[in-house]
Scaffold this active site. Sequence first.
Site, PDB file in Angstrom:
ATOM      1  N   ARG A  66       0.834  -1.169  -0.195  1.00 12.62           N
ATOM      2  CA  ARG A  66      -0.080  -0.093  -0.063  1.00 12.62           C
ATOM      3  C   ARG A  66       0.857   1.424   0.042  1.00 12.62           C
ATOM      4  O   ARG A  66       0.272   2.340  -0.146  1.00 12.62           O
ATOM      5  CB  ARG A  66      -0.916   0.001   1.477  1.00 12.62           C
ATOM      6  CG  ARG A  66      -2.029  -1.043   1.202  1.00 12.62           C
ATOM      7  CD  ARG A  66      -2.760  -1.215   2.597  1.00 12.62           C
ATOM      8  NE  ARG A  66      -3.867  -1.898   2.411  1.00 12.62           N
ATOM      9  CZ  ARG A  66      -5.021  -1.201   2.808  1.00 12.62           C
ATOM     10  NH1 ARG A  66      -5.047  -0.133   3.187  1.00 12.62           N
ATOM     11  NH2 ARG A  66      -6.139  -1.923   2.532  1.00 12.62           N
ATOM     12  N   LYS A  89       7.206   0.627 -14.278  1.00  5.97           N
ATOM     13  CA  LYS A  89       6.189   1.442 -13.560  1.00  5.97           C
ATOM     14  C   LYS A  89       6.714   2.787 -13.784  1.00  5.97           C
ATOM     15  O   LYS A  89       6.094   3.902 -13.709  1.00  5.97           O
ATOM     16  CB  LYS A  89       6.000   0.853 -12.241  1.00  5.97           C
ATOM     17  CG  LYS A  89       4.892   1.944 -11.374  1.00  5.97           C
ATOM     18  CD  LYS A  89       3.579   1.520 -12.084  1.00  5.97           C
ATOM     19  CE  LYS A  89       2.446   2.201 -11.480  1.00  5.97           C
ATOM     20  NZ  LYS A  89       1.436   2.404 -12.311  1.00  5.97           N
ATOM     21  N   LYS A 148      -3.554   3.004 -23.250  1.00  7.89           N
ATOM     22  CA  LYS A 148      -3.927   2.026 -22.461  1.00  7.89           C
ATOM     23  C   LYS A 148      -4.016   0.552 -23.233  1.00  7.89           C
ATOM     24  O   LYS A 148      -3.300  -0.433 -23.149  1.00  7.89           O
ATOM     25  CB  LYS A 148      -5.265   1.902 -21.690  1.00  7.89           C
ATOM     26  CG  LYS A 148      -5.036   3.008 -20.709  1.00  7.89           C
ATOM     27  CD  LYS A 148      -4.224   2.263 -19.369  1.00  7.89           C
ATOM     28  CE  LYS A 148      -3.804   3.357 -18.504  1.00  7.89           C
ATOM     29  NZ  LYS A 148      -2.668   4.246 -19.274  1.00  7.89           N
ATOM     30  N   HIS A 166      -8.088  14.842 -42.313  1.00  7.92           N
ATOM     31  CA  HIS A 166      -6.831  15.682 -42.708  1.00  7.92           C
ATOM     32  C   HIS A 166      -5.727  14.461 -42.726  1.00  7.92           C
ATOM     33  O   HIS A 166      -4.553  14.792 -42.554  1.00  7.92           O
ATOM     34  CB  HIS A 166      -6.226  16.401 -41.911  1.00  7.92           C
ATOM     35  CG  HIS A 166      -7.424  17.760 -42.119  1.00  7.92           C
ATOM     36  ND1 HIS A 166      -7.394  18.643 -42.618  1.00  7.92           N
ATOM     37  CD2 HIS A 166      -8.462  17.926 -40.973  1.00  7.92           C
ATOM     38  CE1 HIS A 166      -8.379  19.522 -42.888  1.00  7.92           C
ATOM     39  NE2 HIS A 166      -8.944  19.186 -41.465  1.00  7.92           N
ATOM     40  N   GLU A 174      -5.380   8.814 -24.306  1.00  6.20           N
ATOM     41  CA  GLU A 174      -5.369   7.852 -23.071  1.00  6.20           C
ATOM     42  C   GLU A 174      -5.914   6.178 -23.516  1.00  6.20           C
ATOM     43  O   GLU A 174      -5.232   5.414 -23.232  1.00  6.20           O
ATOM     44  CB  GLU A 174      -5.889   8.275 -21.908  1.00  6.20           C
ATOM     45  CG  GLU A 174      -5.812   7.521 -20.728  1.00  6.20           C
ATOM     46  CD  GLU A 174      -4.473   7.182 -20.223  1.00  6.20           C
ATOM     47  OE1 GLU A 174      -4.278   6.106 -19.284  1.00  6.20           O
ATOM     48  OE2 GLU A 174      -3.282   7.677 -20.716  1.00  6.20           O
ATOM     49  N   TRP A 197       0.766   6.883   5.534  1.00  3.81           N
ATOM     50  CA  TRP A 197       1.059   7.655   4.384  1.00  3.81           C
ATOM     51  C   TRP A 197       0.579   9.141   4.828  1.00  3.81           C
ATOM     52  O   TRP A 197      -0.733   9.487   4.972  1.00  3.81           O
ATOM     53  CB  TRP A 197       0.020   7.067   3.142  1.00  3.81           C
ATOM     54  CG  TRP A 197       0.486   7.720   2.065  1.00  3.81           C
ATOM     55  CD1 TRP A 197       0.035   8.978   1.387  1.00  3.81           C
ATOM     56  CD2 TRP A 197       0.999   7.044   0.559  1.00  3.81           C
ATOM     57  NE1 TRP A 197       0.367   8.863   0.067  1.00  3.81           N
ATOM     58  CE2 TRP A 197       0.699   7.875  -0.387  1.00  3.81           C
ATOM     59  CE3 TRP A 197       1.531   5.765   0.794  1.00  3.81           C
ATOM     60  CZ2 TRP A 197       1.447   7.543  -1.697  1.00  3.81           C
ATOM     61  CZ3 TRP A 197       1.957   5.458  -0.818  1.00  3.81           C
ATOM     62  CH2 TRP A 197       2.134   6.206  -1.863  1.00  3.81           C
ATOM     63  N   ASN A 230      -6.691   5.459   9.740  1.00  5.56           N
ATOM     64  CA  ASN A 230      -6.722   5.732   8.198  1.00  5.56           C
ATOM     65  C   ASN A 230      -7.804   6.870   7.671  1.00  5.56           C
ATOM     66  O   ASN A 230      -8.935   6.822   8.501  1.00  5.56           O
ATOM     67  CB  ASN A 230      -7.143   4.414   7.520  1.00  5.56           C
ATOM     68  CG  ASN A 230      -5.804   3.414   7.280  1.00  5.56           C
ATOM     69  OD1 ASN A 230      -4.920   3.737   7.974  1.00  5.56           O
ATOM     70  ND2 ASN A 230      -6.098   2.357   6.731  1.00  5.56           N
TER      71      ASN A 230
END
Length: 604
Positions: free
Chosen positions: A27, A599, A482, A501, A478, A74, A98
Amino acid sequence: MCGIVGYVGPREASPVIMQGLRKLEYRGYDSAGIAVFTNGHIDVRRSVGKLDNLESLLTTQPVHGTPGLGHTRWATHGRPSEQNAHPHRAGTVVVIHNGIIENYLELRAKLQSRGRKMSSETDTEVISHLIDEYVHEGLGLADATRRAVRQLEGSYAIVVMSEREPQRIVTAKSATPIVLGLGEGENFVASDIPAVLDYTRDVAFLEDGEVAELSPEKVVITTFDGKPVERKPRRIQWDAVTAQKGGYKHFLLKEIHEQPQALIDTMRGRLLQEAGDVQLDVEGIPADPKRCVLVACGTAWHACLVGKFMIERLAGIPCEVDYGSEFRYRDPIIDDQTLVIVVSQSGETADTLAALEAGRERGAPILAICNVVDSSIARRANAVLYTHAGPEISVASTKAFTTQLTALYLLAVHLGRRRGVLDAERGRQLISELVALPALVTECLAQLGSVEAIAKKYSHARDFIFLGRGINHPLALEGALKLKEISYIHAEGYPAGEMKHGPIALINEEVPVVFVMPHDRVFGKTLSNLKEVESRGAGIVVVTNGPSDELDDAWDLITVPRTNELLTPVLLTLPLQLLAYHVAVRRGTDVDQPRNLAKSVTVE
């Protein structure tokens, strides 16, 4: 998202908790801590950085006993530090948490006016003081927790211990996950299933507005008002790796479905709904820049293209968007009146980091939009707007993209209010629509079952074209990215008006064309482009935001809910993510680890 583990039973608590926290390392976190009941009191150990640091501390300063609780943090309120790490103590009470308490400043002021001393910068600490006040009034820990949480506004999951009740832990939840592990003579609480699987496969999930009281012998669940709740346990059959995926076949699919929570995490604590304003900790940037330059790579660059529309529309500031890999090589014209906005999931992207340095050299203030706390880009920027998407394990970005769009929307409203372009009424409307967005994302994901059948229909194709106009052109880019990344199908995205075009020469019966065309001001224009494609025999997929007479049943239609024009891209991107996913699964590619990709691109 932070990690939570709690244990009550006959075992030594520290090893159980540390093992559980290890299972939640995926996490992400920046500090860690543990609290254990030992010899009549609660001992707390905390450290900054990885769990290795906390384990080293426990080697030199061990804590023996039971029960206990542990946390990986975090940072949201307050920088990563030992002082801000969890657990937080107030009197006899320790708390881990959290989420974000949106009214913590108000609660903090009231507590301080009653003589309570705060030792951290966090919102969590107010929870421990509230519960401790009620414990000192004579309430049991569960009742004190129920009284305290009814004062909290926001999204949270908490676990609490008190020195007055040595064989009990209490947990409460609102909009942030908590799972209860049910053992024989022992019980567990955690923020995710992997933390408890080594000890039990019987679990129960706490729902919003509920409190659970755990002792070694039993678990009692009630509502915040104290009404009993019956909850049947579930038997988990997954192995540990599958459990990390939450039962999903791939991390990518899990992360697609985590987007509602990721959006909540990105916006919470930043919205002033009554004032129609957005509160951002961005003191290092000007409130009225003359110009913005957005810089990023890959998916983050597509987010910047959408962000340009948001900032220009809501703040009235001219914007440019540049590739991180090109920015420093074209001798960009920027100065101290130019706000450079660098966007990166990892905060370590080499090209974006180099662009940041080029901006700094020219005297420009730098704002980073980033997911990873204390990353290189975050440290070197003048101010940081964290997205709080949580770790993204799959190489192909999904929730990172939609949280970047959310952060850019927040920034656009923030700048618009500072510059006087937006009044309070318009701000309230924009924020209200943003607050409704996670529920719309949840609704959308539940309705997109047709995407799998569409993917099956077109998975044999060697080429795809994605088309969109205006703010939705970046979604065409996008969607194509993907599909390329995870299915290895050649795909291109274009502005729909540019088809004639040149790219229209590519169209034939073997090339599916995906139109991203909500009912906006250019819907009619895009529809004309669609008709040109249709006349050439291509298979057509239409991603839109509602039925209309102009949409033909002969096309493959994918519909998302409606929201305002600037937030619609968040919803429209969901079926594009799922289309790429299901095509890749059909073709048997490595969805989470596609070939040749990493990544975080940390080399130029």
